[in-house]
Design a protein around this motif. Structure first.
Motif, short mmCIF file in Angstrom:
data_model
loop_
_atom_site.label_atom_id
_atom_site.label_comp_id
_atom_site.label_asym_id
_atom_site.label_seq_id
_atom_site.Cartn_x
_atom_site.Cartn_y
_atom_site.Cartn_z
N ILE A 1 4.32 -41.07 9.90
CA ILE A 1 3.27 -42.06 10.12
C ILE A 1 3.86 -43.46 9.98
O ILE A 1 4.44 -43.79 8.95
N ALA A 2 3.72 -44.30 11.01
CA ALA A 2 4.34 -45.62 10.98
C ALA A 2 3.63 -46.59 10.04
O ALA A 2 4.26 -47.50 9.50
N ALA A 3 2.32 -46.42 9.85
CA ALA A 3 1.56 -47.32 8.96
C ALA A 3 0.22 -46.69 8.65
O ALA A 3 -0.30 -45.87 9.42
N VAL A 4 -0.35 -47.07 7.53
CA VAL A 4 -1.72 -46.65 7.16
C VAL A 4 -2.44 -47.87 6.60
O VAL A 4 -1.81 -48.84 6.16
N SER B 1 9.40 -52.18 20.66
CA SER B 1 8.53 -53.33 20.43
C SER B 1 7.07 -53.02 20.79
O SER B 1 6.15 -53.45 20.08
N PHE B 2 6.86 -52.25 21.88
CA PHE B 2 5.48 -51.90 22.25
C PHE B 2 4.84 -51.03 21.18
O PHE B 2 3.69 -51.25 20.78
N GLY B 3 5.57 -50.03 20.71
CA GLY B 3 5.03 -49.13 19.69
C GLY B 3 4.72 -49.84 18.39
O GLY B 3 3.70 -49.56 17.75
N ARG B 4 5.57 -50.78 18.00
CA ARG B 4 5.32 -51.53 16.77
C ARG B 4 4.06 -52.38 16.88
O ARG B 4 3.24 -52.45 15.96
N GLN B 5 3.90 -53.02 18.06
CA GLN B 5 2.68 -53.82 18.25
C GLN B 5 1.45 -52.94 18.28
O GLN B 5 0.40 -53.28 17.70
N THR C 1 -1.73 -53.39 15.73
CA THR C 1 -3.06 -53.67 16.28
C THR C 1 -4.04 -52.58 15.88
O THR C 1 -5.20 -52.86 15.54
N HIS C 2 -3.59 -51.34 15.90
CA HIS C 2 -4.42 -50.20 15.46
C HIS C 2 -4.86 -50.39 14.01
O HIS C 2 -6.05 -50.27 13.69
N GLU C 3 -3.91 -50.69 13.13
CA GLU C 3 -4.25 -50.84 11.72
C GLU C 3 -5.12 -52.07 11.46
O GLU C 3 -6.02 -52.05 10.61
N THR C 4 -4.89 -53.13 12.21
CA THR C 4 -5.73 -54.33 12.08
C THR C 4 -7.16 -54.02 12.48
O THR C 4 -8.12 -54.56 11.90
N THR C 5 -7.33 -53.14 13.47
CA THR C 5 -8.67 -52.72 13.86
C THR C 5 -9.39 -52.05 12.70
O THR C 5 -10.59 -52.29 12.49
#
Length: 404
Positions: free
Chosen positions: A225-228, A256-260, A264-268
């Motif tokens: 999992i890249a981030a939670v 770079s696309f995957g990191r963004q 953005t997903h987590e900010t949502t």
């Protein structure tokens, strides 16, 4: 007869003496311990000294054996722009003569970012000397997370819309993450037209093992999992603050696309926290976050849903929308991918057929329901004028059209 009487009397007296001794034993005084108010006052002064950058006052509450480690922690915390820090004592137990253990909730706010505190449970050991109480130990409660500043020196990078705190990371990486957050916040705001803070705090530990300690769980659960995002569903001004926690190992493998996309997903999740409740199924919360992240990127369903595409092309069209257990970390990675992709395409379907405004309205209507049971059914009827059976059939047909 007299002898028997005196023997009985002696027996009765012996029983009475034994009973009195037993009662005396039961009534032996417990060792005196500190009143909760005494410990609360001690911790209040300790926290206030930290906020005032008063190192001597901060160390005054501590046993000398703790001072070297506490001085290091004080230096690390001084780099973080704290807007508040407090302890709330919830229980005090006497453990011996002049010794006690206290349970407390630690809360802290970052200035300019948190409306409510980030909270965690702590256990503090205490000892009395010359009529004063001192902290002799301070540790996370069972199952409670560690704090980033307890893992090493903290580096702080401030973006226009986010604050990134890292341990064991390069300045370049932290600046890159801050720039991605700066792009994510307006993208989320454009999709989620509701009030939210518009600011994000991101924690970047040194490893996935350190990430697990920040989350109070095993590293294996987060390895892929890249981030939670941490937080409390239905959050409001008084709810615990959200934190986006990056897995540096998985994040580094992304382009770079995957990191963004990840940020953005987590900010949502941060933005939609107040509208996300126990009534919200995971397919909707995760699907909506992916919908916002992919929105406007031009990515096709085949590119964004490879696991589900393979299943559909193999004739394994899902019979139902993903259920909450399908999103469990640490299980089958391909099944987890299909769950996320299925949730995203359900939200894509709503946005395409009913419109983006209806998707947001549907999300809020589900979250506003008093409980999970009936929440989706009612929102489908009230907002989209459809039924669960018809929506599932439409979703399955949509999967076939987009992925077949």
């Amino acid at each position: 007869m007299a002898g028997q009487g005196s023997g009985a009397a002696r027996g009765a007296a012996a029983c009475l003496l034994a009973a009195l001794l037993a009662l005396a034993g039961c009534g032996a005084p417990e060792p005196a311990g500190p009143a909760p108010g005494v410990i609360q006052g001690l911790l209040d002064r300790h926290a206030r000294a930290l906020l005032d950058r008063d190192e001597a006052g901060y160390l005054a509450a501590l046993d000398p054996a703790l001072v070297p480690a506490a001085r290091t922690e004080f230096g690390r915390l001084s780099k973080i722009p704290l807007g508040g820090l407090s302890y709330r004592v919830t229980d005090v137990d006497t453990t011996g003569e002049g010794r006690a253990t206290a349970e407390a909730e630690l809360g802290y706010r970052i200035k300019g970012y948190d409306s409510g505190p980030a909270t965690t449970e702590r256990v503090l050991d205490l000892a009395e000397r010359d009529g004063r109480w001192y902290v002799t130990g301070d540790r996370a409660a069972d199952g409670a997370p560690q704090q980033l500043w307890q893992q090493g020196d903290v580096q702080v990078v401030t973006g226009r819309r986010g604050l990134v705190l890292g341990v064991g990371q390069s300045t370049e990486r932290l600046r890159e993450i801050a720039a991605a957050v700066d792009r994510a916040v307006p993208a989320v705001g454009d999709a989620w037209r509701s009030a939210w803070a518009g600011r994000v705090v991101v924690l970047v530990p040194a490893s996935v093992e350190a990430m697990g300690r920040l989350l109070g769980g095993p590293a294996a659960s987060y390895r892929g999992i890249a981030a939670v995002t941490t937080g409390e569903v239905g959050g409001g001004p008084s709810a615990p603050a959200d934190r986006v926690i990056v897995n540096p190992d998985a994040y580094a493998l992304l382009g770079s696309f995957g990191r963004q996309l990840v940020l953005t997903h987590e900010t949502t999740h941060v933005a939609t926290r107040a509208g996300t409740t126990k009534a919200t199924p995971v397919w909707l919360s995760e699907g909506f976050a992916d919908w916002v992240a992919y929105r406007g990127t031009g990515r096709t369903a085949a590119q964004a849903a490879p696991e589900l595409r393979r299943a559909v092309r193999a004739g394994e069209l899902p019979a139902r929308l993903p259920e909450d257990p399908d999103f469990a970390f640490g299980g089958d990675a391909e099944a987890l991918g299909r769950a996320y992709e299925g949730g995203w395409l359900a939200c894509e379907l709503i946005a395409e057929r009913w419109g983006e405004a209806k998707l947001t309205e549907f999300y809020k209507a589900v979250g506003a329901h008093p409980g999970r049971e009936g929440a989706v059914e009612k929102a489908l009827q009230d907002v989209l004028d459809t039924t669960p059976e018809d929506f599932t059939a439409d979703w399955r047909a949509y999967l076939g059209e987009r992925l077949g």
